[in-house]
Design a protein around this motif. Structure first.
Motif, PDB file in Angstrom:
ATOM      1  N   THR A 163       0.832  -1.209   0.000  1.00 14.01           N
ATOM      2  CA  THR A 163       0.000   0.000   0.000  1.00 14.01           C
ATOM      3  C   THR A 163       0.863   1.253   0.000  1.00 14.01           C
ATOM      4  O   THR A 163       0.651   2.174  -0.792  1.00 14.01           O
ATOM      5  CB  THR A 163      -0.908   0.028   1.247  1.00 14.01           C
ATOM      6  OG1 THR A 163      -1.602  -1.206   1.312  1.00 14.01           O
ATOM      7  CG2 THR A 163      -1.898   1.160   1.193  1.00 14.01           C
ATOM      8  N   MET A 166       2.559   1.801  -3.299  1.00  8.87           N
ATOM      9  CA  MET A 166       1.636   2.340  -4.310  1.00  8.87           C
ATOM     10  C   MET A 166       1.351   3.813  -4.054  1.00  8.87           C
ATOM     11  O   MET A 166       1.224   4.609  -4.961  1.00  8.87           O
ATOM     12  CB  MET A 166       0.328   1.557  -4.320  1.00  8.87           C
ATOM     13  CG  MET A 166       0.492   0.199  -4.945  1.00  8.87           C
ATOM     14  SD  MET A 166      -1.086  -0.615  -5.166  1.00  8.87           S
ATOM     15  CE  MET A 166      -1.575  -0.924  -3.505  1.00  8.87           C
ATOM     16  N   ARG A 167       1.247   4.167  -2.767  1.00  9.33           N
ATOM     17  CA  ARG A 167       0.961   5.543  -2.405  1.00  9.33           C
ATOM     18  C   ARG A 167       2.124   6.461  -2.792  1.00  9.33           C
ATOM     19  O   ARG A 167       1.932   7.586  -3.246  1.00  9.33           O
ATOM     20  CB  ARG A 167       0.654   5.604  -0.909  1.00  9.33           C
ATOM     21  CG  ARG A 167       0.844   6.910  -0.200  1.00  9.33           C
ATOM     22  CD  ARG A 167      -0.217   7.924  -0.539  1.00  9.33           C
ATOM     23  NE  ARG A 167       0.151   9.213   0.020  1.00  9.33           N
ATOM     24  CZ  ARG A 167       0.957  10.080  -0.534  1.00  9.33           C
ATOM     25  NH1 ARG A 167       1.478   9.826  -1.723  1.00  9.33           N
ATOM     26  NH2 ARG A 167       1.260  11.208   0.060  1.00  9.33           N
ATOM     27  N   PHE A 168       3.367   5.995  -2.589  1.00  7.59           N
ATOM     28  CA  PHE A 168       4.501   6.898  -2.749  1.00  7.59           C
ATOM     29  C   PHE A 168       5.165   6.864  -4.109  1.00  7.59           C
ATOM     30  O   PHE A 168       5.974   7.739  -4.417  1.00  7.59           O
ATOM     31  CB  PHE A 168       5.532   6.675  -1.632  1.00  7.59           C
ATOM     32  CG  PHE A 168       5.143   7.405  -0.382  1.00  7.59           C
ATOM     33  CD1 PHE A 168       5.492   8.737  -0.211  1.00  7.59           C
ATOM     34  CD2 PHE A 168       4.360   6.799   0.588  1.00  7.59           C
ATOM     35  CE1 PHE A 168       5.092   9.430   0.910  1.00  7.59           C
ATOM     36  CE2 PHE A 168       3.967   7.491   1.711  1.00  7.59           C
ATOM     37  CZ  PHE A 168       4.333   8.809   1.873  1.00  7.59           C
ATOM     38  N   PRO A 170       3.947   7.608  -7.135  1.00  8.16           N
ATOM     39  CA  PRO A 170       3.734   8.862  -7.874  1.00  8.16           C
ATOM     40  C   PRO A 170       4.488  10.049  -7.251  1.00  8.16           C
ATOM     41  O   PRO A 170       5.057  10.862  -7.963  1.00  8.16           O
ATOM     42  CB  PRO A 170       2.225   9.094  -7.779  1.00  8.16           C
ATOM     43  CG  PRO A 170       1.645   7.819  -7.344  1.00  8.16           C
ATOM     44  CD  PRO A 170       2.686   7.062  -6.611  1.00  8.16           C
ATOM     45  N   THR A 171       4.500  10.104  -5.911  1.00  4.83           N
ATOM     46  CA  THR A 171       5.192  11.201  -5.226  1.00  4.83           C
ATOM     47  C   THR A 171       6.683  11.194  -5.556  1.00  4.83           C
ATOM     48  O   THR A 171       7.274  12.233  -5.846  1.00  4.83           O
ATOM     49  CB  THR A 171       5.014  11.054  -3.699  1.00  4.83           C
ATOM     50  OG1 THR A 171       3.631  10.845  -3.438  1.00  4.83           O
ATOM     51  CG2 THR A 171       5.473  12.283  -2.965  1.00  4.83           C
ATOM     52  N   ARG A 216      11.125  11.210   4.166  1.00  5.28           N
ATOM     53  CA  ARG A 216       9.696  10.920   4.061  1.00  5.28           C
ATOM     54  C   ARG A 216       9.325   9.721   4.935  1.00  5.28           C
ATOM     55  O   ARG A 216       8.318   9.744   5.640  1.00  5.28           O
ATOM     56  CB  ARG A 216       9.323  10.591   2.615  1.00  5.28           C
ATOM     57  CG  ARG A 216       9.249  11.798   1.736  1.00  5.28           C
ATOM     58  CD  ARG A 216       8.824  11.374   0.347  1.00  5.28           C
ATOM     59  NE  ARG A 216       9.035  12.428  -0.618  1.00  5.28           N
ATOM     60  CZ  ARG A 216       8.227  13.458  -0.777  1.00  5.28           C
ATOM     61  NH1 ARG A 216       7.147  13.570  -0.031  1.00  5.28           N
ATOM     62  NH2 ARG A 216       8.492  14.380  -1.664  1.00  5.28           N
TER      63      ARG A 216
ATOM     64  N   ASN B  95       4.377  18.543   6.233  1.00  2.64           N
ATOM     65  CA  ASN B  95       4.293  18.076   4.851  1.00  2.64           C
ATOM     66  C   ASN B  95       3.135  17.092   4.675  1.00  2.64           C
ATOM     67  O   ASN B  95       3.214  15.948   5.112  1.00  2.64           O
ATOM     68  CB  ASN B  95       5.618  17.402   4.479  1.00  2.64           C
ATOM     69  CG  ASN B  95       5.678  17.073   3.008  1.00  2.64           C
ATOM     70  OD1 ASN B  95       4.636  17.016   2.330  1.00  2.64           O
ATOM     71  ND2 ASN B  95       6.866  16.857   2.505  1.00  2.64           N
ATOM     72  N   ASP B  97       2.124  15.409   2.227  1.00  5.76           N
ATOM     73  CA  ASP B  97       2.479  14.212   1.457  1.00  5.76           C
ATOM     74  C   ASP B  97       2.969  13.084   2.347  1.00  5.76           C
ATOM     75  O   ASP B  97       2.740  11.919   2.065  1.00  5.76           O
ATOM     76  CB  ASP B  97       3.599  14.544   0.472  1.00  5.76           C
ATOM     77  CG  ASP B  97       3.035  14.862  -0.891  1.00  5.76           C
ATOM     78  OD1 ASP B  97       1.997  14.267  -1.236  1.00  5.76           O
ATOM     79  OD2 ASP B  97       3.611  15.696  -1.597  1.00  5.76           O
ATOM     80  N   ASN B  98       3.691  13.451   3.400  1.00  2.57           N
ATOM     81  CA  ASN B  98       4.314  12.420   4.230  1.00  2.57           C
ATOM     82  C   ASN B  98       3.448  11.971   5.393  1.00  2.57           C
ATOM     83  O   ASN B  98       3.915  11.318   6.311  1.00  2.57           O
ATOM     84  CB  ASN B  98       5.659  12.926   4.758  1.00  2.57           C
ATOM     85  CG  ASN B  98       6.618  13.241   3.630  1.00  2.57           C
ATOM     86  OD1 ASN B  98       6.347  12.889   2.487  1.00  2.57           O
ATOM     87  ND2 ASN B  98       7.711  13.889   3.934  1.00  2.57           N
ATOM     88  N   ILE B 100       0.048  10.969   4.588  1.00  2.00           N
ATOM     89  CA  ILE B 100      -1.049  10.212   4.004  1.00  2.00           C
ATOM     90  C   ILE B 100      -0.554   8.819   3.636  1.00  2.00           C
ATOM     91  O   ILE B 100       0.418   8.673   2.908  1.00  2.00           O
ATOM     92  CB  ILE B 100      -1.631  10.976   2.798  1.00  2.00           C
ATOM     93  CG1 ILE B 100      -2.220  12.296   3.299  1.00  2.00           C
ATOM     94  CG2 ILE B 100      -2.669  10.146   2.086  1.00  2.00           C
ATOM     95  CD1 ILE B 100      -2.752  13.198   2.221  1.00  2.00           C
ATOM     96  N   VAL B 101      -1.222   7.813   4.203  1.00  2.00           N
ATOM     97  CA  VAL B 101      -0.727   6.450   4.112  1.00  2.00           C
ATOM     98  C   VAL B 101      -1.327   5.699   2.932  1.00  2.00           C
ATOM     99  O   VAL B 101      -0.670   4.884   2.299  1.00  2.00           O
ATOM    100  CB  VAL B 101      -1.088   5.677   5.404  1.00  2.00           C
ATOM    101  CG1 VAL B 101      -0.442   4.320   5.422  1.00  2.00           C
ATOM    102  CG2 VAL B 101      -0.687   6.464   6.616  1.00  2.00           C
ATOM    103  N   ALA B 102      -2.611   5.962   2.645  1.00  2.00           N
ATOM    104  CA  ALA B 102      -3.319   5.102   1.695  1.00  2.00           C
ATOM    105  C   ALA B 102      -3.455   5.759   0.327  1.00  2.00           C
ATOM    106  O   ALA B 102      -3.197   6.946   0.160  1.00  2.00           O
ATOM    107  CB  ALA B 102      -4.703   4.770   2.251  1.00  2.00           C
ATOM    108  N   THR B 103      -3.856   4.955  -0.647  1.00  2.00           N
ATOM    109  CA  THR B 103      -3.938   5.442  -2.024  1.00  2.00           C
ATOM    110  C   THR B 103      -5.296   6.047  -2.354  1.00  2.00           C
ATOM    111  O   THR B 103      -5.503   6.512  -3.465  1.00  2.00           O
ATOM    112  CB  THR B 103      -3.662   4.309  -3.011  1.00  2.00           C
ATOM    113  OG1 THR B 103      -4.440   3.192  -2.618  1.00  2.00           O
ATOM    114  CG2 THR B 103      -2.214   3.917  -3.015  1.00  2.00           C
ATOM    115  N   HIS B 145      -2.492  11.879  -4.294  1.00  2.00           N
ATOM    116  CA  HIS B 145      -1.419  12.597  -4.984  1.00  2.00           C
ATOM    117  C   HIS B 145      -1.932  13.522  -6.080  1.00  2.00           C
ATOM    118  O   HIS B 145      -1.170  14.294  -6.643  1.00  2.00           O
ATOM    119  CB  HIS B 145      -0.364  11.623  -5.519  1.00  2.00           C
ATOM    120  CG  HIS B 145      -0.834  10.756  -6.635  1.00  2.00           C
ATOM    121  ND1 HIS B 145      -0.646  11.082  -7.957  1.00  2.00           N
ATOM    122  CD2 HIS B 145      -1.495   9.592  -6.633  1.00  2.00           C
ATOM    123  CE1 HIS B 145      -1.173  10.144  -8.714  1.00  2.00           C
ATOM    124  NE2 HIS B 145      -1.695   9.225  -7.934  1.00  2.00           N
TER     125      HIS B 145
END
Ligand code: ADP
Ligand code: MG
Lengths: 268, 291
Positions: A163, A166-168, A170-171, A216, B95, B97-98, B100-103, B145
């Motif tokens: 998970t 998949m989340r990171f 794109p980042t 991160r 931040n 971005d850092n 948020i855990v899920a998609t 994202h």
């Protein structure tokens, strides 16, 4: 330049194929793999192809995605086909002979059958990722593997890692883009020079990328701790998969398909 | 009732140097703060003065070496009750971005509740409720994202709100946002404080944000040097400048005018009132400029 990469394309929809329980879909997908390898005649493959085709139509996924799914394995198919053609021998006279190249009718037959089988197989299995979102798929894998917890296999951790990856992705891709631009602005050149020079040119990209990824990871761990994360023990889930009528129906259709394939194997 | 009580706290980061010797870096010195329920508290101080470290004491991410921190009466050093502490004091970082855990947005908001073993129906209810509170309900099935910075930060806030915390600690939540995102977040925070009575602790570098708080704490080198209502803090222009901080621009203007003979009141932060005051001073012909 890298922004367009996607992993496992998923096409959201509301078809019965989409609505099927992801665990069942995953299991039937594996069963499909086995059945396609059991199928040993053209009729069986033809029926399988028709089955897959109708599933694409039902799920409303454009047929051009069948070809797109085949693209990455084309080189593999071509190489094995050529090797098969030249190396397989058969009974009787070769139908083609030129110098050391001989081709038998049986080799053509075997190769054609193999290609067809791979086509049907890949097209069928791609349907899984086309109709299931990555997160639901991860969930299904976690649930199906959960008995392995008892032999201390880290099922939850594995799913969590998938998970977060998949989340990171794109980042991090976005970040790579930025670093590439920043280095280019400082005069870095990624397009010229020999292999060694080019590889060296990537070091100023990899290093900042890693530094940032670790930062991160650190912050994400803190944020997870703040939200009471403590591994998989006693965890519940927002999504509760429940088997529904559509799943029973899917199962019966698949059973019918299996029986037909086995019958063709026996009678043809 | 105080939601957070900090008593005589010292905190040091302990690490090992190259020779394996322990070195300790004292970051917080003798901190004493009581934060009553429902207060909107802003924390100011320049980089490295220990604001983030103090924030991490508030929900047991760090435990002080000496002194005590109580959250809703619970000692944060009590390991058995750490999840109660974390549920009471939610934390949002810089931040988005850092954090948020899920998609998928709603999966992320559900994360804390899943960890706490809340039943699926209840999770659903609270996720929807939190997303509506921060105005992100329509985005519940989006990929994080693809959201703007302000939207991501609101999702991060919703992820914490789902635990229904009594207190929200935000560590420079607007530092990485554009002006629009910044406004969204401040509006959300103020609404939570006013309408839901959530205690808010906002660490910030923006004086205009701090000016909207009920109380401002100013830190310097690990110590609390000022602790008062914003009007009393920002009127001390010289002191603030001495420790490397700014004051809101209007106060700065009034301060400069006063140096040149005006006698404007620095203890007013409301822009409308400030404008009236300035207009009156000018109308009264009281320019006071000597040359
Ligand atoms: N994890 C850590 N380990 C060691 N030292 C740290 C750590 N985090 C912060 N520090 C040090 O503690 C001091 C205060 O940091 P911090 O609380 O982050 O300040 P602020 O948030 O006010 O900028 C700084 O000097 C910093 O270098
Ligand atoms: Mg900080």
């Amino acid at each position: 330049m890298l922004r367009d990469i996607t992993i496992g394309q998923f096409f959201p929809g509301d078809s019965p194929v989409h609505r099927m329980d992801s665990r069942l879909k995953l299991i039937l997908n594996l069963a499909f793999l086995v059945i396609i390898f059991i199928a040993d005649n053209y009729l069986a493959l033809g029926i399988s192809a028709a089955f897959v085709l109708s599933l694409y139509i039902i799920s409303g996924i454009s047929l051009k995605f069948i070809f797109r799914s085949l693209k990455p394995i084309m080189p593999l198919i071509i190489i094995t086909s050529v090797l098969n053609l030249f190396l397989l021998t058969g009974e009787g006279e070769p139908i083609f002979k030129l110098g050391f190249i001989t081709i038998y009718w049986q080799a053509i037959d075997t190769t054609a059958f193999m290609i067809l089988r791979l086509f049907v197989l890949i097209a069928g299995m791609s349907l899984l990722t086309y109709t299931t979102s990555p997160i639901v798929l991860t969930d299904a894998i976690e649930r199906l593997l959960s008995p392995l917890k008892y032999i201390r296999f880290p099922v939850h951790e594995l799913a969590m890692m998938m998970t977060i990856a998949m989340r990171f992705i794109p980042t991090l891709i976005e970040e790579t883009d930025k670093i590439v631009l920043a280095q280019k602005a400082r005069g870095a050149n990624f397009e010229e020079g020999n292999l060694i020079t080019r590889i060296k040119a990537f070091i100023p990209i990899i290093v900042p990328l890693f530094v940032s990824a670790f930062k991160r990871a650190n912050e994400l761990a803190l944020a997870m701790e703040c939200r009471c994360y403590h591994g998989g023990d006693g965890r519940t889930k927002l999504r509760q998969p429940k088997l529904a009528i559509v799943d029973l129906f899917a199962f019966l259709v698949f059973l019918l398909f299996t029986i037909i394939i086995i019958l063709t194997n026996i009678y043809f | 009732m105080d939601i957070i009580k900090v008593e005589n706290v010292d905190f040091s980061y302990v690490s090992q140097n190259d020779n394996g010797k322990q070195i300790s870096n004292k970051v917080l010195k003798n901190i004493n703060i009581d934060i009553p329920e429902g207060q909107f508290l802003a924390v100011l101080g320049h980089n490295g003065c220990g604001k983030s470290t103090m924030a991490k004491l508030f929900n047991g991410l760090l435990i002080p070496q000496s002194g005590k921190v109580f959250v809703d009466g619970i000692d944060t050093a009590d390991e058995n009750r750490i999840f109660d502490v974390r549920q009471t004091v939610g934390m949002v970082f810089q931040n988005p971005d850092n954090q948020i855990v899920a998609t998928i947005v709603e999966e992320d908001v559900a994360f804390a509740l899943e960890n706490l073993g809340v039943l699926p129906n209840e999770i659903r209810k609270r996720v929807d409720e939190s997303l509506k509170t921060v105005g992100m309900y329509e985005y519940r099935d989006h990929a994080p994202h693809k959201l703007s910075g302000g939207q991501k930060q609101r999702v991060a806030i919703a992820g914490v709100l789902a635990m229904r915390p009594k207190c929200l600690v935000l560590d420079e939540p607007t530092a990485m946002l554009d002006p629009k995102g910044r406004k969204e977040i401040i509006k959300t925070i103020k609404m939570l404080n006013k309408d839901f009575g959530t205690t808010v602790i906002l660490i910030t570098h923006y004086m205009e944000e701090a000016a909207q708080a009920d109380r401002v704490v100013v830190m310097e080198q690990g110590e609390v040097v000022l602790d008062n209502i914003p009007e009393r803090i920002f009127s001390q222009v010289e002191f603030m400048k001495k420790i490397g901080l700014d004051v809101p621009q209007t106060i700065e203007l009034f301060y400069e005018l006063n140096k040149n003979g005006f006698s404007l009141n620095l203890e007013i932060l409301d822009i409308e009132e400030q404008a009236e005051q300035l207009a009156d001073a000018i109308k009264g012909g009281n320019y006071g400029i000597s040359n």
